[in-house]
Scaffold this active site. Sequence first.
Site, PDB file in Angstrom:
ATOM      1  N   TYR A 188       0.831  -1.205   0.000  1.00 17.39           N
ATOM      2  CA  TYR A 188       0.000   0.000   0.000  1.00 17.39           C
ATOM      3  C   TYR A 188       0.860   1.248   0.000  1.00 17.39           C
ATOM      4  CZ  TYR A 188       0.899   1.049   4.968  1.00 17.39           C
ATOM      5  OH  TYR A 188       1.502   1.397   6.165  1.00 17.39           O
ATOM      6  N   ARG A 235       8.359   3.734  -4.641  1.00 18.73           N
ATOM      7  CA  ARG A 235       8.376   2.844  -3.466  1.00 18.73           C
ATOM      8  C   ARG A 235       7.341   1.733  -3.624  1.00 18.73           C
ATOM      9  NH1 ARG A 235       7.664   5.585   2.298  1.00 18.73           N
ATOM     10  NH2 ARG A 235       5.494   5.708   1.624  1.00 18.73           N
ATOM     11  N   ARG A 255      -7.993 -20.170   0.426  1.00 21.89           N
ATOM     12  CA  ARG A 255      -6.844 -19.992   1.319  1.00 21.89           C
ATOM     13  C   ARG A 255      -5.822 -21.113   1.180  1.00 21.89           C
ATOM     14  NH1 ARG A 255      -4.702 -21.243   6.182  1.00 21.89           N
ATOM     15  NH2 ARG A 255      -3.621 -19.551   7.262  1.00 21.89           N
ATOM     16  N   HIS A 264      -1.225 -21.125   1.415  1.00 26.69           N
ATOM     17  CA  HIS A 264      -0.072 -20.219   1.529  1.00 26.69           C
ATOM     18  C   HIS A 264       0.598 -19.949   0.179  1.00 26.69           C
ATOM     19  CE1 HIS A 264      -0.737 -20.995   5.713  1.00 26.69           C
ATOM     20  NE2 HIS A 264       0.263 -20.197   6.077  1.00 26.69           N
ATOM     21  N   LYS A 288       6.490  -1.657   2.017  1.00 23.96           N
ATOM     22  CA  LYS A 288       5.286  -1.133   2.670  1.00 23.96           C
ATOM     23  C   LYS A 288       4.156  -2.128   2.456  1.00 23.96           C
ATOM     24  CE  LYS A 288       3.208   3.471   3.351  1.00 23.96           C
ATOM     25  NZ  LYS A 288       3.387   3.514   4.794  1.00 23.96           N
ATOM     26  N   GLU A 299      12.494   3.111  13.876  1.00 26.96           N
ATOM     27  CA  GLU A 299      11.534   4.139  13.442  1.00 26.96           C
ATOM     28  C   GLU A 299      10.374   4.112  14.418  1.00 26.96           C
ATOM     29  OE1 GLU A 299       9.949   3.184   9.535  1.00 26.96           O
ATOM     30  OE2 GLU A 299       9.979   1.050   9.972  1.00 26.96           O
ATOM     31  N   LEU A 343      11.153   1.747   7.006  1.00 26.08           N
ATOM     32  CA  LEU A 343      10.527   2.195   5.767  1.00 26.08           C
ATOM     33  C   LEU A 343      11.290   3.432   5.286  1.00 26.08           C
ATOM     34  CD1 LEU A 343       8.035   1.586   3.926  1.00 26.08           C
ATOM     35  CD2 LEU A 343       7.054   3.645   4.954  1.00 26.08           C
TER      36      LEU A 343
HETATM   37  N1  PDD Z   1       2.959   5.432   7.395  1.00 20.48           N
HETATM   38  N2  PDD Z   1       7.624   4.219   8.878  1.00 20.48           N
HETATM   39  C1  PDD Z   1       6.485   3.510   8.906  1.00 20.48           C
HETATM   40  C2  PDD Z   1       6.475   2.199   9.597  1.00 20.48           C
HETATM   41  C3  PDD Z   1       5.335   4.013   8.270  1.00 20.48           C
HETATM   42  O1  PDD Z   1       4.212   3.302   8.272  1.00 20.48           O
HETATM   43  C4  PDD Z   1       5.387   5.283   7.638  1.00 20.48           C
HETATM   44  C5  PDD Z   1       4.203   5.863   6.927  1.00 20.48           C
HETATM   45  C6  PDD Z   1       6.600   5.992   7.660  1.00 20.48           C
HETATM   46  C7  PDD Z   1       6.761   7.349   7.006  1.00 20.48           C
HETATM   47  O2  PDD Z   1       6.801   7.232   5.619  1.00 20.48           O
HETATM   48  P1  PDD Z   1       6.264   8.418   4.683  1.00 20.48           P
HETATM   49  O3  PDD Z   1       7.010   9.629   5.062  1.00 20.48           O
HETATM   50  O4  PDD Z   1       6.582   7.961   3.321  1.00 20.48           O
HETATM   51  O5  PDD Z   1       4.795   8.562   4.968  1.00 20.48           O
HETATM   52  C8  PDD Z   1       7.696   5.420   8.274  1.00 20.48           C
HETATM   53  C9  PDD Z   1       1.760   5.717   6.663  1.00 20.48           C
HETATM   54  C10 PDD Z   1       1.428   7.156   6.615  1.00 20.48           C
HETATM   55  C11 PDD Z   1       0.636   4.849   7.182  1.00 20.48           C
HETATM   56  O6  PDD Z   1       0.865   3.656   7.288  1.00 20.48           O
HETATM   57  O7  PDD Z   1      -0.471   5.346   7.445  1.00 20.48           O
END
Ligand code: PDD
Length: 279
Positions: free
Chosen positions: A33, A52, A100, A102, A146, A178, A202
Amino acid sequence: MSQIYWYQDRWLPADEVRISPEDRGYYFGDGVYEVFRVYGGKLFEADAHFARLEKSAAGIRIRLPHSTEVLKRRMEELVRRNGLQEGTVYLQITRGEAPRSHLFPRDADPVAMAYCTETKRPIAAMQTGYKAITAEDVRWLHCDYKTLNLLANVLAKQEAADRGADDAVLHRGGTVTESSASNVMIVKDGSLITHPANHLILHGITRAVVLRLAARAEIPTEERSFSVHELLAADEVLLTGTTIEVMPVIEVDGRTVGTGVPGPVTRRLQQEFERVIHA
Ligand code: PDD
């Protein structure tokens, strides 16, 4: 006016979108996503988000149903159809619908869905700052993709809320990575320090923008890992993310950060960021 969704390359009112119980996103979190910011009716840093998305999809071997050029046009149309000026766009692509099992299904097509919301900028919180807790980072080793697998992030964020805080700063055995949904930076002796963009975090789009703005403002930057000890001893702590932009952290685990108010480097970066989004 009912919200218009983009679902399987069709435009549908929210209540006409039907997701199959056999969607692998539902069974396995088997999908990727992106969350985009919309400022003044335009997608912010769109190309970086699509790059990304391509990387995340390739990382978990999902074939994107459209080129990123087409996806970009669709997301722009989504914003237009919904008359969105300021808010966010959520786009997700799962591996497809199949009974379902895997193993990857042989002939399932990816399922793509997107919608937008009028999420406001967190102006008040950006002025006062967040309270954070620290929590062990128990995620897998591909945090640079992501993906929809966000259970560890969800649990960390909920733990923060349960303890009266706004977010959780994650660490692996004492090394800060993070936060539950944003990147973490500290300021020490005037330098801006953040975890390197490797498989443990991320590669935040906002993180990259802020590092560029810092360089332009002649704020020294260091992409290196730092410890929870350094976090607690930092002059300033800040989070960066699509929805929270540049968010000061004024308290970590009940201890005051710096002087307990957003610091000068954070405020400078907020001003520079503000300039970019108005440009
Ligand atoms: N989250 N790290 C994680 C684990 C994240 O889920 C996000 C973003 C970021 C920041 O990335 P960016 O600057 O590209 O938004 C870092 C989004 C907003 C979410 O999951 O809602």
